[in-house]
Design an enzyme around this catalytic site. Structure first.
Site, mmCIF file in Angstrom:
data_model
loop_
_atom_site.group_PDB
_atom_site.id
_atom_site.type_symbol
_atom_site.label_atom_id
_atom_site.label_comp_id
_atom_site.label_asym_id
_atom_site.label_seq_id
_atom_site.Cartn_x
_atom_site.Cartn_y
_atom_site.Cartn_z
ATOM 1 N N HIS A 1 0.814 -1.216 0.000
ATOM 2 C CA HIS A 1 0.000 0.000 0.000
ATOM 3 C C HIS A 1 0.847 1.266 0.000
ATOM 4 O O HIS A 1 0.323 2.364 -0.213
ATOM 5 C CB HIS A 1 -1.002 0.006 1.158
ATOM 6 N N ASP B 1 0.051 -7.552 1.531
ATOM 7 C CA ASP B 1 0.473 -6.153 1.636
ATOM 8 C C ASP B 1 1.994 -6.016 1.671
ATOM 9 O O ASP B 1 2.544 -5.225 2.436
ATOM 10 C CB ASP B 1 -0.139 -5.487 2.870
ATOM 11 N N GLY C 1 3.475 6.510 8.343
ATOM 12 C CA GLY C 1 4.804 6.638 7.762
ATOM 13 C C GLY C 1 5.720 5.487 8.142
ATOM 14 O O GLY C 1 6.782 5.309 7.554
ATOM 15 N N ASN C 2 5.323 4.698 9.167
ATOM 16 C CA ASN C 2 6.092 3.520 9.546
ATOM 17 C C ASN C 2 5.793 2.316 8.649
ATOM 18 O O ASN C 2 6.450 1.284 8.767
ATOM 19 C CB ASN C 2 5.804 3.123 10.997
ATOM 20 N N SER C 3 4.802 2.417 7.782
ATOM 21 C CA SER C 3 4.437 1.301 6.916
ATOM 22 C C SER C 3 5.637 0.788 6.149
ATOM 23 O O SER C 3 6.341 1.544 5.492
ATOM 24 C CB SER C 3 3.363 1.729 5.910
ATOM 25 N N GLY D 1 -9.724 -24.824 -3.829
ATOM 26 C CA GLY D 1 -10.999 -24.625 -4.510
ATOM 27 C C GLY D 1 -12.217 -24.989 -3.698
ATOM 28 O O GLY D 1 -13.134 -25.661 -4.186
#
Length: 520
Positions: free
Chosen positions: A159, A189, A260-262, A318
């Protein structure tokens, strides 16, 4: 705090504490550009006995033992490998950060999906002042990351860089480099980026064993664009499911992490990465000591595939499954509520071919117990397509073992169509990202959905927008990325300078659009 200190807490302060501590917010950590100011509020109610500041010698004299060593040596070792990540993103894309006020002073970020205002504009045909299309604007965002190789491969969050027009990284010594996105995986992510030109970048390694609850953890990152910030805490919990994706298995930490730590790393005391910071739970948008990290084991598996192939493939069973509740377990004669209850196998899936039926309960994979439906999804996702597995299944009250071969999860191998990154100058280019409509909720079963538009590309000039559904390209129906690419290539080989596309938008019936074919 002694008992008499509680007398100073006013009723108003108590109400404030209850509101602040109420868990209301799950937030991704990428921050918008610019420096945000954080103001700490206090009052007479928060009175504690003052603790004097002690030097190491004074501490030793008073306590009869050396002062705690601190984390200075560890920080010196790992901090040079941590980077700040700055991106430019087209604000018409799906990843534009959006904010909704829930009426109680708290805010919920909605970084994925269309904005309510975009949906309104689609529905009512609003196109900006005097009927003119809205102009694209570029916004900047900031996150964190860390080098994992000396030649410039670095890990961050999907992200942070998803649909980025450009990516820059700043190292601990202040040097700025241009980076390219090698691959992303939205299900976990995670993203892998690459900085070229050097072979001696400081780098760190993933931990070989999972962190234990109670272990020390050090988080390093770029909160609020400040860069190079270090915080410390402990591992609070493991195996957290926060509802952000199909394979949630987060490590919860209480080391303060903020916007901002992402993409930044969380280290153990040996300097190994135990997790990648990705989300916080907070009523205010700032840290309240509840942060979530992607475990090192998951990150290693995903990053390895991104480095080798640029995308991630996962095993596919599935089946549609649900948890086994105590009531369901009782009705099936099970002693414990465990396993994954099969709602039904998908047509043509490995499960259907193996004879798994609705009502079966999958209790183990290759001898490893399946706790619940999400555990089954996580276990199967770690296995490669083509892997042979043994499933323990409860069928009509009888336990049996089934052998089957996993397939590749549909849609995982879908590559970005004509992305705005490193393009082949010999291939036709429209400036679009697309995904099968059948895989996007509310898009229908036919065609492909536009998930991103290059503001400088031919498609943007013709008014195509995120969320539009492309039904035909060059007179041929399209259902996936490959169909679009093949139709463009064929049109280009025939000498055509434009391609006719049949496009359906949310605010109108299908229409034809002639889009110029540019070269990458």
């Amino acid at each position: 705090m002694e008992g008499d200190h509680f007398d100073h807490v006013s009723a108003q302060t108590e109400a404030h504490i209850r509101k602040v501590l109420r868990p209301r917010r799950l937030s991704l950590l990428a921050s918008a550009a610019g420096l945000s100011m954080v103001v700490a509020l206090g009052g007479a109610g928060f009175l504690t006995r003052e603790m004097p500041s002690l030097t190491s010698s004074a501490y030793a004299a008073e306590n009869g033992k050396p002062a705690p060593a601190g984390f200075g040596d560890l920080v010196d070792k790992v901090k040079p490998a941590v980077i700040s990540v700055r991106v430019k993103i087209d604000d018409d894309r799906q990843t534009t950060p959006l904010v909704r006020d829930d009426g109680d002073g708290d805010q919920m970020q909605m970084p994925r999906g269309l904005a309510p205002f975009q949906q309104f504009e689609r529905q009512f045909g609003f196109r900006g002042p005097e009927g003119m299309p809205k102009r694209h604007q570029m916004i900047t965002g900031e996150g964190s990351g860390f080098f994992i190789t000396a030649d410039g491969y670095a890990v961050t969050n999907n992200h942070v860089v998803d649909h980025a027009k450009s990516v820059q990284v700043t190292t601990d010594d202040g040097t700025i480099y241009t980076a390219k996105v090698v691959g992303t995986d939205d299900k976990t992510d995670l993203a892998l980026i690459k900085v070229d030109g050097k072979t001696d970048f400081p780098h760190v390694n993933f931990a070989d064993s999972p962190a234990r609850v109670g272990d020390w953890v050090i988080a390093v990152g770029n909160p609020f664009g400040l860069g190079g910030t270090v915080t410390a805490g402990i591992v609070s919990a493991r195996g957290r499911d926060i509802g952000s994706g199909p394979y949630d298995d987060y490590v919860q930490i209480d080391a303060p992490i903020n916007k901002g730590n992402s993409g930044g790393p969380a280290f153990d005391t040996n300097g190994n990465v135990i997790g990648v910071n990705t989300a916080i739970y907070s009523p205010s948008g700032g840290s309240v000591g509840i942060g979530f990290d992607i475990p090192a084991a998951t990150a290693k598996l995903v990053v390895s595939q991104l480095k080798d192939k640029g995308y991630v493939t996962r095993g596919w069973l599935g089946v549609q499954v649900q948890p086994v509740t105590a009531e369901i377990a009782d009705s099936l004669g099970m002693k414990q509520a465990r396993g994954a209850l099969v709602d039904g196998p998908q047509d043509g899936s490995p499960a259907a071919k193996a004879g798994i039926k609705a009502g079966d309960v999958i209790t183990a994979v290759d001898g490893k117990e399946v706790k619940d439906s999400r555990a089954l999804a996580r276990t199967i996702s770690t296995l490669a397509p083509g892997s042979s597995v043994k499933l323990d299944v409860l069928h009509n009250g009888q336990s049996k073992t089934m052998d089957l071969t996993l397939a590749e999860m549909p849609g995982d191998h879908q590559k970005v169509a004509d992305s705005s990154g490193d393009r082949d100058a010999t291939r036709p280019y429209l400036g679009l990202r697309v995904a099968p409509a059948s895989e996007v909720d509310g898009a229908g079963k036919n065609g492909v959905v536009v998930t991103g538009v290059d503001p400088d590309g031919p498609a943007a000039d013709k008014g195509l927008r995120t969320g539009d559904v492309i039904l035909d390209v060059g007179g041929k129906s399209v259902t996936n990325t490959g169909d679009v690419r093949n139709a463009l290539t064929e049109a280009s080989k025939d000498g055509k300078k434009t391609v006719l596309m049949r496009v359906k938008t949310a605010d109108s019936a299908a229409r034809f659009v002639a889009v110029p074919i540019a070269k990458g």
